[in-house]
Design a protein around this motif. Structure first.
Motif, PDB file in Angstrom:
ATOM      1  N   CYS A   1       0.392  -1.187  -0.291  1.00  0.00           N
ATOM      2  CA  CYS A   1      -0.043  -0.066  -0.308  1.00  0.00           C
ATOM      3  C   CYS A   1       0.834   1.160  -0.139  1.00  0.00           C
TER       4      CYS A   1
ATOM      5  N   CYS B   1      -0.058   3.497   3.541  1.00  0.00           N
ATOM      6  CA  CYS B   1       0.313   3.012   5.374  1.00  0.00           C
ATOM      7  C   CYS B   1       1.436   1.906   4.557  1.00  0.00           C
TER       8      CYS B   1
ATOM      9  N   HIS C   1       1.350  -1.279   4.015  1.00  0.00           N
ATOM     10  CA  HIS C   1       0.869  -2.621   4.315  1.00  0.00           C
ATOM     11  C   HIS C   1       1.000  -3.640   3.154  1.00  0.00           C
TER      12      HIS C   1
HETATM   13 ZN   LIG Z   1      -2.841   0.773   3.471  1.00  0.00          ZN
END
Ligand SMILES: [Zn+2]
Length: 265
Positions: A234, A237, A239
């Motif tokens: 991502c 963020c 992730h």
């Molecule tokens: Zn994210």
């Protein structure tokens, strides 16, 4: 013993998805907020119960349907002496009680949760009776948020405020625990009756064409990502998720939003 863990409701998951793929109307936004708050309150209740180590068989958000109605039980604790049915409310603010009515400062009446809990208790009682079980069911309304108060509320053992939960659970822990899982068969029967395909009627309208397409991050719900070696990262963020997992997750989301549509490549 937890027989069924809590999951977000169908309405909650649909509104969560729509909130990121389209613009929710004001009333849909309120509905989403209520779902979000309700779920958070239920998780708090679960944590308190886990901490207290309450004996028995626990079933969370059990959805039962009869010929004419469907009802959801937030928490059901089956012990060898009786069944505890919990209706959990994550309300905030101060309210007033008068002759069975609960009203806000502005005079708006709210549905008395005790009536909801009693209605569910009656349905469950009849369901168990049909299945050959005569077991006492005690219904409680739990106001999980410490920032909730009802003025002039007559003392009722069926209502538990946040501050009373610990002692309530302690009183249950003091009782005999389930030795032989006498009611495990019953609990498993209830689980089989859980209506997995239930879809409420008050879902919003959302044509496929009106929704933003793409795979959302499971953590922050953003759409931006980079891919390397089949790992999806991502851009918001950070992730990381296997691309295959992200695709499976999105197929599930599509099925949730459009159960009648065929999934195509
Ligand atoms: Zn994210």
């Amino acid at each position: 013993m937890i027989l069924k863990e809590r999951t977000k409701s169908v309405t909650h998951r649909i509104l969560e998805s729509l909130d990121h793929r389209t613009t929710l109307s004001l009333s849909e936004k309120t509905q989403y907020d209520n779902q979000f708050k309700g779920y958070a309150g239920e998780l708090q209740f679960d944590n308190k119960m886990k901490e207290a180590g309450v004996p028995g068989i626990l079933i969370s958000d059990l959805l039962l349907s009869t010929r004419d109605t469907s009802y959801q039980i937030d928490s059901l604790l089956i012990t060898d002496t009786c069944i505890y049915l919990y209706e959990i409310k994550n309300y905030t603010g101060s309210y007033h009680y008068k002759e069975g009515d609960i009203s806000s400062d502005s005079g708006h009446l709210i549905h008395n949760p005790m009536n909801q809990a009693e209605r569910k208790r009656a349905y469950l009682h009849n369901l168990l009776l049909i299945n050959g079980y005569q077991i006492n069911i005690i219904a409680y309304v739990v106001y999980i948020n410490p920032d909730y108060y009802i003025y002039s509320l007559p003392k009722s053992p069926a209502i538990l405020f946040a501050g009373q939960l610990t002692s309530h659970f302690e009183s249950l822990s003091g009782q005999a625990s389930i030795q032989d899982h006498k009611y495990l068969t019953l609990a498993k029967k209830l689980l089989v009756m859980h209506n997995n395909s239930y879809r409420p009627l008050n879902l919003p309208d959302y044509p496929l064409e009106s929704l933003f397409k793409g795979i959302m991050c499971s953590e922050c719900f953003s759409f931006g990502y980079t891919v390397s070696r089949q790992i999806r990262t991502c851009t918001i963020c950070g992730h990381k998720e296997k691309s295959a997992d992200a695709i499976h997750r999105s197929i599930e989301e599509f099925r949730l939003l459009f159960p009648e549509k065929l999934v195509t490549k």
